[in-house]
Structure formats: C-alpha cells, structure tokens
Write a protein that holds these residues in place. Sequence first.
Motif, PDB file in Angstrom:
ATOM      1  N   ARG A  52       0.834  -1.202   0.000  1.00 33.20           N
ATOM      2  CA  ARG A  52       0.000   0.000   0.000  1.00 33.20           C
ATOM      3  C   ARG A  52       0.873   1.259   0.000  1.00 33.20           C
ATOM      4  O   ARG A  52       0.609   2.223  -0.728  1.00 33.20           O
ATOM      5  N   PHE A  53       1.890   1.256   0.826  1.00 31.20           N
ATOM      6  CA  PHE A  53       2.773   2.415   0.903  1.00 31.20           C
ATOM      7  C   PHE A  53       3.580   2.561  -0.391  1.00 31.20           C
ATOM      8  O   PHE A  53       3.765   3.672  -0.897  1.00 31.20           O
ATOM      9  N   ALA A  54       4.042   1.455  -0.933  1.00 32.54           N
ATOM     10  CA  ALA A  54       4.790   1.496  -2.190  1.00 32.54           C
ATOM     11  C   ALA A  54       3.928   2.069  -3.311  1.00 32.54           C
ATOM     12  O   ALA A  54       4.414   2.838  -4.154  1.00 32.54           O
ATOM     13  N   ALA A  55       2.651   1.718  -3.317  1.00 35.35           N
ATOM     14  CA  ALA A  55       1.745   2.250  -4.336  1.00 35.35           C
ATOM     15  C   ALA A  55       1.598   3.759  -4.196  1.00 35.35           C
ATOM     16  O   ALA A  55       1.544   4.490  -5.196  1.00 35.35           O
ATOM     17  N   GLN A  56       1.522   4.234  -2.951  1.00 39.57           N
ATOM     18  CA  GLN A  56       1.456   5.675  -2.722  1.00 39.57           C
ATOM     19  C   GLN A  56       2.730   6.360  -3.213  1.00 39.57           C
ATOM     20  O   GLN A  56       2.666   7.402  -3.891  1.00 39.57           O
ATOM     21  N   CYS A  57       3.876   5.792  -2.893  1.00 34.89           N
ATOM     22  CA  CYS A  57       5.144   6.367  -3.349  1.00 34.89           C
ATOM     23  C   CYS A  57       5.223   6.379  -4.875  1.00 34.89           C
ATOM     24  O   CYS A  57       5.691   7.352  -5.475  1.00 34.89           O
ATOM     25  N   ASP A  58       4.750   5.315  -5.488  1.00 32.97           N
ATOM     26  CA  ASP A  58       4.798   5.214  -6.940  1.00 32.97           C
ATOM     27  C   ASP A  58       3.941   6.288  -7.607  1.00 32.97           C
ATOM     28  O   ASP A  58       4.360   6.933  -8.566  1.00 32.97           O
ATOM     29  N   ARG A  59       2.727   6.511  -7.082  1.00 27.32           N
ATOM     30  CA  ARG A  59       1.859   7.514  -7.718  1.00 27.32           C
ATOM     31  C   ARG A  59       2.405   8.929  -7.539  1.00 27.32           C
ATOM     32  O   ARG A  59       2.264   9.774  -8.430  1.00 27.32           O
ATOM     33  N   VAL A  60       3.055   9.167  -6.395  1.00 29.53           N
ATOM     34  CA  VAL A  60       3.680  10.473  -6.186  1.00 29.53           C
ATOM     35  C   VAL A  60       4.858  10.655  -7.143  1.00 29.53           C
ATOM     36  O   VAL A  60       5.005  11.713  -7.780  1.00 29.53           O
ATOM     37  N   MET A  61       5.683   9.643  -7.265  1.00 25.29           N
ATOM     38  CA  MET A  61       6.831   9.718  -8.169  1.00 25.29           C
ATOM     39  C   MET A  61       6.387   9.872  -9.615  1.00 25.29           C
ATOM     40  O   MET A  61       7.013  10.593 -10.401  1.00 25.29           O
ATOM     41  N   ALA A  62       5.302   9.171  -9.973  1.00 25.94           N
ATOM     42  CA  ALA A  62       4.813   9.263 -11.342  1.00 25.94           C
ATOM     43  C   ALA A  62       4.380  10.678 -11.685  1.00 25.94           C
ATOM     44  O   ALA A  62       4.515  11.120 -12.832  1.00 25.94           O
ATOM     45  N   ARG A  63       3.871  11.398 -10.688  1.00 24.19           N
ATOM     46  CA  ARG A  63       3.375  12.743 -10.933  1.00 24.19           C
ATOM     47  C   ARG A  63       4.510  13.772 -11.010  1.00 24.19           C
ATOM     48  O   ARG A  63       4.551  14.585 -11.924  1.00 24.19           O
ATOM     49  N   PHE A  64       5.435  13.769 -10.014  1.00 27.48           N
ATOM     50  CA  PHE A  64       6.464  14.821 -10.025  1.00 27.48           C
ATOM     51  C   PHE A  64       7.820  14.339  -9.513  1.00 27.48           C
ATOM     52  O   PHE A  64       8.673  15.150  -9.170  1.00 27.48           O
ATOM     53  N   GLY A  65       8.034  13.043  -9.511  1.00 25.47           N
ATOM     54  CA  GLY A  65       9.305  12.520  -9.022  1.00 25.47           C
ATOM     55  C   GLY A  65      10.509  12.940  -9.836  1.00 25.47           C
ATOM     56  O   GLY A  65      11.643  12.912  -9.346  1.00 25.47           O
ATOM     57  N   ASP A  66      10.277  13.341 -11.064  1.00 25.20           N
ATOM     58  CA  ASP A  66      11.374  13.784 -11.913  1.00 25.20           C
ATOM     59  C   ASP A  66      11.953  15.117 -11.469  1.00 25.20           C
ATOM     60  O   ASP A  66      13.021  15.525 -11.931  1.00 25.20           O
ATOM     61  N   ARG A  67      11.253  15.811 -10.533  1.00 23.91           N
ATOM     62  CA  ARG A  67      11.677  17.150 -10.136  1.00 23.91           C
ATOM     63  C   ARG A  67      12.120  17.260  -8.680  1.00 23.91           C
ATOM     64  O   ARG A  67      12.451  18.356  -8.225  1.00 23.91           O
ATOM     65  N   ILE A  68      12.114  16.182  -7.919  1.00 21.06           N
ATOM     66  CA  ILE A  68      12.501  16.289  -6.516  1.00 21.06           C
ATOM     67  C   ILE A  68      14.004  16.063  -6.357  1.00 21.06           C
ATOM     68  O   ILE A  68      14.648  15.451  -7.208  1.00 21.06           O
TER      69      ILE A  68
END
Length: 417
Positions: free
Chosen positions: A135-151
């Motif tokens: 569940r937590f990995a899925a949350q991390c994945d959706r966040v990264m998919a949205r703007f992980g390229d910029r953090i």
Amino acid sequence: MTHPSLPDTFLWGVATSGHQTEGDNDAADTWFLEHTTPSLFREPSGPACRSHQLWETDLDLAAGLGLNAFRFSVEWARVEPERGVVSAEALDHYERVVDGCLERGLAPVVTFSHFTAPHWFAAAGSWTAADAPDRFAAQCDRVMARFGDRIAYAVTLNEPNLEQLLQAGAKLPPEAEALKNRMLGAAAQAAQCRVYASANVIPAHRQDEFQAAFTRAHRAARAAIKGRRGDVPVGVSIAIADEVAVPGGEERRDAKRAAVYDHWLREARDDDFIGVQNYERIVHGPDGEVVVDDELNGMGTVIAPGSLAGAVRYAHQVSGVPVLVTEHGIQTADDAQRAAFVPAAVRELVAEAGTGTPVLGYCHWTLLDNFEWIFGYGAQLGLYEVDRATFRRHPKPSAKAYADVVRGHRGALTAPR
C-alpha cells in the motif's frame, strides 16, 4: 562562496510537515486520534498554520532567508482519503508545491510519510498489516509518477525510531503510556476495528513489531521510488540524540545506541544517505543519565550546540553513507536562545564536515511555530511566529540569525521579510 568543508551542492533549508502546518487534514489517523476521547493530544490540530492555502507564502519566506532547500511531506491521507480512491486534486496541489520550490531556487526534499497515514490504513492494521508495504509502495509510486522527476531527495519515513528513543530515555511519564493505550482502544472501538495504530503513538509492547513493519515499508518504498527514478537519492530519517559517556558510562551509552539507533543505521547502508534529526545530548554515567546543571531547553535537556555534530558523526560511522540533517532545532519560548544556538550548532557541524564526515545539507526545524503532535501548539520551534487568529507569519530574531549563517556560506542574500 561555500565553506571549503562543504560541497558546492550543500543544502541550506527548513523542514516542515503536512499535518503540522497544512490544517484540516481530516482523513488522517492523527486527526482521528486528536478527536478521540480520551486523547493523548493536548488539543486538535484544526487549521494548523493554514499552509495548505498559504504554501506560496511559506516558500517565499524560505527563499527570503536565502535558503536553497525546502523539506515538506506529501500527505498520504489527502492523496488517498479512502482506500483505492486517489485524489487528483491533492496530487495537483503537491505538484504545484514542487514547482513552486523550483521557481524559487529551493530544492524539494520530499518526505513520503511524516508519521501520519490515512484513517482507513490505521483501522486496517496500520503499518503491521500484511499489505502495508504494498500500500505504501503504491502511494510512493503515484507520487513519483506525478512529479518525481523534479525532486531532489526522497525521505521514505520520518523518525521510525522515535518511540524507542522516547521510551529508552523515559521522556514520557507512565501515565502517558496508559493514556496512549486508552486512546488507541477508544479509537478502535469508534472505528469498529480490532486494533487502531499510528506511527508516533506506538504502545511499548509493540515496538519490535513496528520496527520490523517500518523496515519492510521503507524497503518497499525505496524500491518504488527507485523504480520510477533510479538516480534520486533515497533515505530514511531517524531521531538521534548525541549519546556521550563519562568514565564508567560507556556500557550504558552503547546499550542505548544499540536499542534505538543501530538497526536503522545498518539499514541505511543500502540507502543513498541517512537523515539525522537531532535535538539533544544525553550524558551517560555508570549509574544512569548524568544531570548537568546548565541552561535547559523546552525539552528539559541541556542546550548543547555540539550535539548535532556528535549525532552526525556517529550516524556516518555506523551507516557508512552521507548524512543529510533533515531536522535540527530547539524547543524554547525564548527566541534569544534559538538565535544563539543555531549559529553555534552549524559551526560545530561545519567543523565535523571538515574532518571528512560527508554532510549533504542542513534543514532547520522548523519554519513556523506549528502543531507539535501531542504537545499541540504549546511548543515553539519555528523561525516565524504564527498569529493563531489571522495566520500571519512574523519573523523572530532567529530567522535573521539563520539567514546570516546561510549568507556567510552562500554569499549576499536577501534579508528575511
């Protein structure tokens, strides 16, 4: 313009967390516990600092201090308020925060779980549930998919060892542990579940269980984040005091370190960095902690500017990875103490870096006087005071003191507003 002991990429920042600043995080487990009877929380978080609406103001304050980094958390409870229901609006909001950081020259340091989780997650077994890592990995994945390229940096978990630190140092009285258990029992009854749990109010008898659960969650999160972007630095942030010993106290000191820190420091050997969050120094003698007759902070411990350097040194010695200071500050209503403490602590940190300890950055806790968990709004750690009626931010002398420290390392900067 940087100090020769520090890398050109050194981060000067402030650390914040969503639940403590944003306000009205009503889908979160902590919100539910704040409104449970009885509650260990002194008061509800309510509107907090209204940072969900005033985030641009907060970023402007950080940029005005001359900083180049801003640590904040993405609130899972806002992104997935109900199991399987993902809020595009919440992801839009946090994407705007990331882009707002970049527009102001602030490197986004993103925490994926700063204690809080969705209410439904807490009622379904919390971090110890069999599906919690996924569940937590899925949350991390959706966040990264949205703007992980910029953090700039990814922090999976915030202080998963906090409860061990509190209990090892007997920081909470026995009646607080009893109230905690009554609160969690009442929450389970109200939520109509067998057990209700949350990351920073863990009963003493469940510490080992949660440490194992947090470890699984951290590994799953790291894999998910790296799966989206392999080059982003990933780590976990731990609470760590500077444990020192007078003659005869070495065994007690080492036992404390083994019980509270070493698991996570060894775990960090597979990470890109270890996040250090330091607020105090503990002195061990042959018969227990040594009480030093000196000036105390609001936590009741000695004001020791060198404690951060000591904690950083030990964290690197055991983990072998670079250190990012993800939190450091002082709880005090006397801002003169903070204004003197921060420059002194940074001097010691820079000296430690000069010995070869790799330090990636320093994030001061915190930008604003905010909601400090079970202590409510009674504890002040911010560089800015927040008017609880109007939510206007007012700089304290410590804001300028920190800006001056940064200016000394980064060159001429804009004075705090």
